[in-house]
Scaffold this active site. Structure first.
Site, short mmCIF file in Angstrom:
data_model
loop_
_atom_site.label_atom_id
_atom_site.label_comp_id
_atom_site.label_asym_id
_atom_site.label_seq_id
_atom_site.Cartn_x
_atom_site.Cartn_y
_atom_site.Cartn_z
N GLY A 103 -75.96 25.48 117.97
CA GLY A 103 -75.79 26.54 118.96
C GLY A 103 -75.23 26.03 120.27
O GLY A 103 -74.92 24.84 120.43
N HIS A 117 -84.33 24.44 98.67
CA HIS A 117 -85.71 24.03 98.38
C HIS A 117 -85.84 23.32 97.03
O HIS A 117 -86.86 22.70 96.75
CB HIS A 117 -86.64 25.25 98.41
CG HIS A 117 -88.00 24.94 98.98
ND1 HIS A 117 -88.65 23.76 98.73
CD2 HIS A 117 -88.81 25.66 99.81
CE1 HIS A 117 -89.80 23.75 99.36
NE2 HIS A 117 -89.93 24.89 100.02
N ASP A 130 -87.85 19.36 100.37
CA ASP A 130 -89.11 19.98 100.76
C ASP A 130 -89.16 20.15 102.28
O ASP A 130 -88.43 19.47 103.02
CB ASP A 130 -90.29 19.13 100.29
CG ASP A 130 -90.38 19.08 98.77
OD1 ASP A 130 -90.02 20.09 98.13
OD2 ASP A 130 -90.80 18.04 98.23
#
Length: 547
Positions: A493, A520, A524
């Site tokens: 950003g 995923h 993890d």
């Protein structure tokens, strides 16, 4: 029915390829999209994926061996299927051979058609097909023809500009002669290996050649005849790289020349082209000096428009009526839609967000850029920090496969670049070994050529991690979709000045939000969080990147 897989043409100049590694062995199950092998071309070593599913029944080119394009690479079919006919040079197992009383059906087999066409080709005539200019290209769009029927073609001449799923590329001729036939008109899309053109001696009778090729299923149903090609009006062939003058005349311009002209506000109708067939090229735009009359006429409205958003075309819409505009999807837009949909719906995404202090990074950047001929951006610093953090957390730098997780111990960072038609991701190879200034120079070069559609396919392949930055647009925080086969993408950003707490005191500080989208299946939550902590340390204390 078993399918022949041939040595692909993975670059516009590739004539042969070397199998670097087989990732499947005979007897293995193959799914559509599986990587069959790594193939070394004249430009790079590239992964070659399967477009079919079944069992790998035969390997025709062993690892380390080199063979011409279109050589038998492999055969995929049903387990236990008889492939003796294919190995003997046939087109199908004996049990499935076409009936003797159906000669038309024989012409419909994939390999019989080119053989039949070749047998009927007049002397010196060459059939040119739609090239496969990238490893993921399945169809291409002819953006611009730079030759017309009847023109003399020399080896190395640019025949056409072809839009692939990744870029618009110049396609050069490997043959000399006269352009006798055009099979795919400007703006039309056709599958790889469709009939693109026919080249041969001037005046050669090629009647029937295109029809035979079409009957084989390799050309599109809409491919015109030679007579239709000659009669096609110029106005029907207008494309992205072709402009029109006020009196209807056509102007040929390269995509780069058109982009520079657009940036400078130059009307192509005022420029005289020095390229082939009067085509306007980059140097013509750079050396162009507009007349005083044209400058005066354009100065007032141009100055007013630049202060605001680009002026939209004025369209009168009666009150109460709905107005819509249909824009044809480019190859790039189709592929973006396909790939991102696949990524979002196949990889279980989750996002981790962290805020980093940019005070020391701002001071470090100012010091670095004080060195003559050095220019480093905050994005370059983030990329360098990512490369170092990935070496410490290699699980982030991974790829998911159904039977294994591939850990990439080399770091190739893709940098998302917005272009006119969508988004491309040029890749910095071995980013961890690059200095900040090298990263800065490479990113500027790749981004510039990406916007001008001058990147080669090999420059957009092989990424192991991706960085997407919308901070320059004032976006403070966002989440990206993973650029598969990567397992993660970092969203960067804008730097924001705000009150922060330091040593128990509220002071003015500069912070930036980073969001890590993870797959995923491979990463993890704790692994992603540890990576972000390391990344934060590098960015907040840039001197540690030099240690």
């Amino acid at each position: 029915m078993a399918i022949k897989v041939t040595m692909p043409r993975l670059s516009d100049t590739m004539t042969e390829g070397t199998v670097a590694t087989w990732l499947k062995k005979v007897g293995d199950k193959v799914s559509e999209g599986d990587i069959l092998a790594e193939i070394e071309t004249d430009k790079a070593t590239m992964e070659f994926e399967s477009f079919n599913e079944g069992t790998l029944l035969h390997i025709g080119i062993q690892a380390g061996e080199t063979a011409p394009v279109d050589s038998l690479l492999a055969i995929i079919g049903k387990e236990g299927e008889d492939i003796s006919a294919l190995l003997a040079g046939g087109d199908a197992p004996a049990a499935e051979a076409p009936k003797a009383d159906a000669p038309a059906a024989e012409a419909k087999t994939e390999t019989a058609a080119p053989a039949k066409a070749a047998a009927e080709l007049p002397k010196g005539v060459i059939v040119v097909t739609m090239p496969r200019l990238s490893d993921t290209m399945t169809e291409g769009t002819v953006a611009t023809w730079l030759k017309k029927v009847g023109d003399t073609v020399s080896e190395g001449d640019i025949l056409a500009e072809i839009e692939t799923d990744k870029a618009t590329m110049e396609f050069e001729s490997f043959n000399a002669g006269t352009l006798l036939y055009i099979g795919i008109q400007e703006g039309s899309t056709a599958p790889v290996d469709s009939l693109l053109a026919i080249i041969g001696p001037a005046g050669t009778d090629i009647s029937g050649v295109a029809d035979n090729f079409t009957a084989g299923g390799a050309a599109t149903a809409s491919a015109p005849t030679a007579e239709e090609t000659k009669a096609a009006p110029a106005a029907a062939q207008a494309t992205e790289a072709v402009a029109e003058t006020s009196n209807g005349g056509r102007i040929l311009a390269s995509p780069l020349a058109k982009k520079i002209a657009s940036d400078k506000g130059i009307q192509l109708s005022q420029v005289k082209g020095s390229g082939e067939n009067g085509r306007i090229v980059k140097s013509d735009i750079e050396n162009f000096t507009p007349s005083a009359q044209a400058q005066t006429a354009a100065s007032a409205p141009a100055a007013k428009q630049e202060a605001f958003a680009p002026a939209a075309p004025k369209v009168f819409v009666p009150a109460g009526e709905v107005y819509t505009e249909e824009i044809k999807n480019s190859q790039m837009r189709k592929i973006i839609a396909k790939r991102l949909s696949e990524s979002l719906f196949t990889a279980p995404h989750y996002n981790l967000v962290i805020e980093v202090s940019m005070d020391e990074a701002m001071q470090a950047r100012a010091a670095i850029n004080s060195v003559p001929d050095t220019k480093v951006s905050f994005n370059d610093m983030v990329i360098k920090a990512c490369a170092l953090a990935l070496k410490k957390h290699p699980k982030i730098n991974s790829t998911w496969k159904e039977d294994a997780i591939i850990i990439n111990h080399h770091v190739n960072i893709g940098v998302a670049v917005a272009v006119e038609d969508g988004l491309v991701v040029p890749v910095l190879k071995f980013t961890d070994a690059m200095s900040l200034s090298q990263i800065g120079g490479s990113v500027r070069d790749l981004a510039g050529r990406a916007k001008n559609k001058k990147l080669g396919p090999q420059e957009m392949e092989g990424s192991t991690f991706t960085v997407s930055n919308l901070g320059m647009f004032g976006i403070t925080e966002f989440n990206s979709i993973i650029n598969q086969p990567n397992s993660a993408i970092l969203s960067v950003g804008a730097i924001v000045e705000k009150p922060v707490v330091k040593n128990g005191q509220i002071v003015v500080g500069n912070t930036m939000m980073l969001s890590l989208a993870c797959d995923h299946r491979t990463i993890d939550g704790a692994t992603g969080a540890q990576f972000l902590q390391t990344l934060k340390q590098y960015i907040e204390s840039p001197v540690t990147m030099l240690a």
